[in-house]
Write a protein that holds these residues in place. Structure first.
Motif, PDB file in Angstrom:
ATOM      1  N   TYR A  12     -91.310  25.614 -33.096  1.00 52.18           N
ATOM      2  CA  TYR A  12     -91.325  26.803 -32.244  1.00 52.18           C
ATOM      3  C   TYR A  12     -92.584  27.616 -32.539  1.00 52.18           C
ATOM      4  CZ  TYR A  12     -89.301  31.058 -30.057  1.00 52.18           C
ATOM      5  OH  TYR A  12     -89.051  32.151 -29.277  1.00 52.18           O
ATOM      6  N   ARG A  13     -92.840  27.854 -33.831  1.00 48.47           N
ATOM      7  CA  ARG A  13     -93.997  28.676 -34.219  1.00 48.47           C
ATOM      8  C   ARG A  13     -95.306  28.040 -33.747  1.00 48.47           C
ATOM      9  NH1 ARG A  13     -92.567  29.005 -38.871  1.00 48.47           N
ATOM     10  NH2 ARG A  13     -91.571  31.039 -38.884  1.00 48.47           N
ATOM     11  N   SER A  14     -95.388  26.724 -33.881  1.00 42.39           N
ATOM     12  CA  SER A  14     -96.594  26.009 -33.453  1.00 42.39           C
ATOM     13  C   SER A  14     -96.796  26.114 -31.945  1.00 42.39           C
ATOM     14  CB  SER A  14     -96.486  24.539 -33.875  1.00 42.39           C
ATOM     15  OG  SER A  14     -97.532  23.789 -33.331  1.00 42.39           O
ATOM     16  N   LYS A  15     -95.704  25.913 -31.189  1.00 45.13           N
ATOM     17  CA  LYS A  15     -95.803  25.997 -29.727  1.00 45.13           C
ATOM     18  C   LYS A  15     -96.105  27.419 -29.279  1.00 45.13           C
ATOM     19  CE  LYS A  15     -94.608  21.659 -29.347  1.00 45.13           C
ATOM     20  NZ  LYS A  15     -95.628  20.633 -29.068  1.00 45.13           N
ATOM     21  N   LEU A  16     -95.586  28.400 -30.008  1.00 41.12           N
ATOM     22  CA  LEU A  16     -95.852  29.804 -29.675  1.00 41.12           C
ATOM     23  C   LEU A  16     -97.340  30.113 -29.839  1.00 41.12           C
ATOM     24  CD1 LEU A  16     -94.934  32.664 -28.984  1.00 41.12           C
ATOM     25  CD2 LEU A  16     -94.340  32.989 -31.395  1.00 41.12           C
ATOM     26  N   PHE A 241    -103.490  22.970 -18.629  1.00 40.33           N
ATOM     27  CA  PHE A 241    -103.479  23.341 -20.049  1.00 40.33           C
ATOM     28  C   PHE A 241    -102.507  24.499 -20.299  1.00 40.33           C
ATOM     29  CE2 PHE A 241    -105.612  26.161 -23.251  1.00 40.33           C
ATOM     30  CZ  PHE A 241    -105.346  25.393 -24.372  1.00 40.33           C
ATOM     31  N   LEU A 242    -102.565  25.506 -19.443  1.00 40.79           N
ATOM     32  CA  LEU A 242    -101.706  26.685 -19.574  1.00 40.79           C
ATOM     33  C   LEU A 242    -100.240  26.332 -19.350  1.00 40.79           C
ATOM     34  CD1 LEU A 242    -101.325  29.826 -19.718  1.00 40.79           C
ATOM     35  CD2 LEU A 242    -101.669  29.823 -17.243  1.00 40.79           C
ATOM     36  N   PHE A 243     -99.945  25.624 -18.262  1.00 46.35           N
ATOM     37  CA  PHE A 243     -98.562  25.353 -17.899  1.00 46.35           C
ATOM     38  C   PHE A 243     -97.881  24.414 -18.884  1.00 46.35           C
ATOM     39  CE2 PHE A 243     -99.852  26.101 -13.208  1.00 46.35           C
ATOM     40  CZ  PHE A 243     -99.871  27.460 -13.431  1.00 46.35           C
ATOM     41  N   LYS A 244     -98.611  23.405 -19.362  1.00 47.87           N
ATOM     42  CA  LYS A 244     -98.011  22.467 -20.319  1.00 47.87           C
ATOM     43  C   LYS A 244     -97.655  23.168 -21.629  1.00 47.87           C
ATOM     44  CE  LYS A 244    -100.099  18.152 -18.658  1.00 47.87           C
ATOM     45  NZ  LYS A 244    -101.062  17.072 -18.955  1.00 47.87           N
ATOM     46  N   PHE A 350     -89.077  22.910 -18.393  1.00 47.50           N
ATOM     47  CA  PHE A 350     -88.789  24.075 -19.217  1.00 47.50           C
ATOM     48  C   PHE A 350     -87.563  23.863 -20.102  1.00 47.50           C
ATOM     49  CE2 PHE A 350     -90.937  27.535 -16.389  1.00 47.50           C
ATOM     50  CZ  PHE A 350     -92.164  27.012 -16.742  1.00 47.50           C
ATOM     51  N   HIS A 351     -86.779  22.829 -19.808  1.00 46.98           N
ATOM     52  CA  HIS A 351     -85.556  22.585 -20.574  1.00 46.98           C
ATOM     53  C   HIS A 351     -85.594  21.193 -21.204  1.00 46.98           C
ATOM     54  CE1 HIS A 351     -84.061  26.023 -18.272  1.00 46.98           C
ATOM     55  NE2 HIS A 351     -83.093  26.120 -19.165  1.00 46.98           N
TER      56      HIS A 351
END
Length: 682
Positions: A12-16, A241-244, A350-351
């Motif tokens: 989670y932290r990495s993806k954030l 890049f943004l959406f992924k 998203f899920h």
């Protein structure tokens, strides 16, 4: 985040961090483009003043005006999203409070106390089979501590127990605890900017290029569109890049919200509600689509009663048991049909997949609160009246006219539903063995005198699973071959839990090909035993009928690929008529179309006059197909399409495909039904 809740994971932290970095980079680039456009406007304006100051006349005035126009149009292109009004409406929602729904708010307050998050600003009931967290204003949520709202779907309440509903709401309060939701506001604005500038800009471009016949305005528009195209390409470069990165973060947020829900409730109720979600959604959506497709003939009084009935119907069809007056869907039910081994992460979703979520839920830390198996709808005051009100709002939201017969009786609804969407017994006969498998046997006469197998259990779960495994391997082979042909579309994939690079796909193809051959052989042997079994059961007359049906279906199957390929090969020659092209290019495409039309007509002629399908064609079918065979369409003349001919050929393709599929599937059903009758007669 409060200390008593599960901490965010390292993933989670990495993806954030990645999401924050990508949205920051996007807005930096976007503001640089705005600064460039302002600089352009200043320089062009300055140049226009200089030109006019040298000599004031019609020509210099027009040039100066055009230069300023270019700067203004490019700048407006970048900020026009601000002036586009949002179409979101909450007219399908009903706001509730603690006074009129005390039992529901007691659950909400209990979760708030347990999680120590802020109460929702407002609570709404919606018609959907869902619950969600939202802001009053995504824009202001980027800068101010705007309260979050909670929306609870009545379709969800109607298909859960109190304990399950609490677990779903606890999941949503898990989102309440996530500060990373604020990132969603920034991404939402970025998505709006990209959509309006890159994908929803054609009308703006056409208006500035063709808005005036004056040469100055036309030239201004052409030059402005040139600059705009450059800016679009830059924005589009950053969009994927943004959406992924955002989608990747959202998936981790779902896992974390699940962890919060497991912690304050229990994993069983959380898993059962999640596993039932697709079924209850299908029941609600199918109920709505019945009315939407009734051509204003029928109207629902209460969609949620219809949902309840269809949940029961769908459960019976899929062999789901009932527990606490609700369908019980197991994890195995989700994977019953999906036997693929190649797993490619959907980078845009998203899920996470439901099976991933359920498996993780059972591993989460939990206080394991006691279950509450009372139906959730029982705690909603005025449940029936609210359901009827939400039904009306939902119809209005989707512009369903308030006309037609109101279907109040549930048995009447089910009768009408089954009449409109007849259920095919092929899905349940013989344990669903033939649902995804076609009983094709060549030379069945040769099987008559072969010694019959002593095995009689031809339709057990293991044999049925083979048919699904075959489909799964065929799908995997298609995926692997696609990756070999396009190795750069993804970086990695998983097979049997092991991670592979995309360029390693080719090493798996021989293994999967061998697996497919083995399963096909096993299924073929079972099909032979099935034929012998029913042949032995039949009397002399039925023996001949059974042989005839197998031979006919085998012929239909052999020919099906020929006719389907003819459609697949012909359609690309029609596609030029769906896009705007120069006249000369249209003529070249038309010449190619007419050249390929003759062999296509020859195959249709064979279909009508000589194939195994000819005996099943209606008079109307034959007339439609023969009319096309005898036609002499030219499709394009005097620099314009002959629309009647264009429409006719597309209609022919659709009807030809429908006829082909219907004859094939109808005869398959006849064969299986005949076997079922032999089974009953013995």
């Amino acid at each position: 985040m409060t200390n008593n809740l599960p901490p965010i994971s390292s993933a989670y932290r990495s993806k954030l961090i990645s999401a924050i970095a990508s949205v920051s980079i996007f807005f930096v680039v976007y503001f640089i483009l705005i600064l460039i456009s302002l600089l352009m406007l200043f320089l062009l304006g300055y140049g226009a003043i200089k030109i006019v100051s040298i000599n004031v006349n019609y020509f210099t005035g027009a040039i100066a005006l055009g230069m300023v126009g270019i700067g203004v149009l490019v700048f407006y292109f970048l900020i026009k999203f601000i002036f586009i009004k949002s179409n979101y409406s909450n007219r399908h929602l009903i706001e509730i409070d603690e006074k009129n729904q005390p039992e529901l708010f007691a659950i909400i307050n209990e979760i708030v106390a347990e999680t120590k998050v802020k109460k929702p600003g407002k609570v709404f009931l919606s018609p959907e089979v869902n619950a969600s967290v939202s802001y009053n204003s995504l824009f202001w949520s980027m800068f101010l501590p705007v309260k979050k709202n909670l929306t609870i779907g009545m379709g969800l309440i109607n298909s859960t127990t109190v304990g399950e509903l609490k677990s779903v709401l606890a999941h949503e309060f898990g989102h309440f605890s996530q500060r990373s939701m604020k990132i969603g506001g920034y991404v939402n604005q970025a998505e709006k900017i990209i959509f309006d500038t890159v994908y929803n800009n054609q009308d703006f471009e056409n208006s500035i290029k063709n808005g005036s016949g004056h040469w100055v305005f036309q030239l201004t528009g052409i030059i402005a569109v040139g600059f705009i195209s450059v800016f679009q390409s830059i924005l589009k470069l950053f969009s994927d890049f943004l959406f992924k990165n955002n989608a990747s973060l959202r998936r981790e947020m779902e896992f974390h919200a699940d962890a919060v829900a497991t912690y304050v409730t229990n994993p069983k109720e959380q898993a059962t509600s999640l596993l039932r979600l697709d079924l209850s959604s299908a029941a609600f959506n199918s109920s709505f689509m019945f009315y939407a497709e009734s051509d204003n003939k029928y109207l629902p009084e209460n969609l949620f009663e219809n949902q309840t009935i269809l949940m029961k119907v769908f459960s019976e069809r899929n062999n789901h048991s009932y527990e606490n007056n609700l369908p019980k869907v197991d994890l195995d039910d989700l994977t019953r049909y999906n036997k693929t081994k190649i797993k490619i992460e959907d980078q845009w979703s998203f899920h996470p997949e439901t099976d991933q979520r359920v498996e993780t839920i059972w591993k989460n830390q939990t206080k394991n609160r006691p279950e509450n198996n009372e139906l959730a709808k029982n705690i909603i005051r005025g449940f029936d009246e609210i359901c009827k009100a939400l039904t009306s709002k939902y119809l209005t939201l989707y512009s369903i006219k308030n006309i037609g017969e109101v279907v109040e009786d549930n048995e009447k609804f089910l009768e009408l539903y089954n009449e409109k969407y007849p259920y095919n017994s092929i899905f349940t006969d013989f344990n669903g063995y033939y649902e995804r498998h076609n009983p094709v046997l060549e030379n069945v006469e040769e099987l008559i005198n072969i010694e019959k197998s002593t095995e009689n259990d031809f339709f057990n779960d293991k044999k049925v699973s083979l048919t699904h495994e075959k489909v799964g391997i065929e799908s995997d082979l298609y995926t692997l071959k696609h990756l070999v042909a396009n190795p750069k579309i993804i970086k990695t994939f998983k097979c049997d839990g092991r991670l592979y690079k995309a360029n390693e796909a080719k090493i798996l193809i021989p293994r999967f090909t061998k697996d497919l051959e083995n399963i096909q052989s096993e299924i073929k042997e079972n099909d032979k035993n099935i034929f012998q079994h029913f042949y032995q059961k039949a009397d002399e007359s039925d023996k001949k009928v059974l042989i005839g049906k197998y031979k006919t279906f085998a012929k239909l199957d052999r020919e099906y690929d020929i006719f389907q390929n003819s459609i697949n090969n012909f359609i690309p020659h029609l596609q030029f008529m769906m896009v705007t092209l120069p006249v000369e290019e249209i003529r070249k495409h038309r010449a190619n179309l007419l050249k390929n039309e003759k062999p296509f007509k020859d195959i249709i002629k064979h279909f009508v006059e000589e194939s195994g399908y000819k005996d099943f064609l209606s008079i109307e079918n034959k007339k439609l197909l023969k009319d096309f065979i005898n036609s002499e369409y030219i499709y394009f003349n005097n620099d314009k399409y002959i629309q009647t001919e264009v429409d006719a050929v597309y209609s022919l393709i659709n009807e030809y495909q429908t006829i082909l599929n219907k004859i094939y599937s109808d005869y398959k059903i006849q064969l299986i039904d005949f076997q079922a009758d032999l089974d009953k007669a013995s």
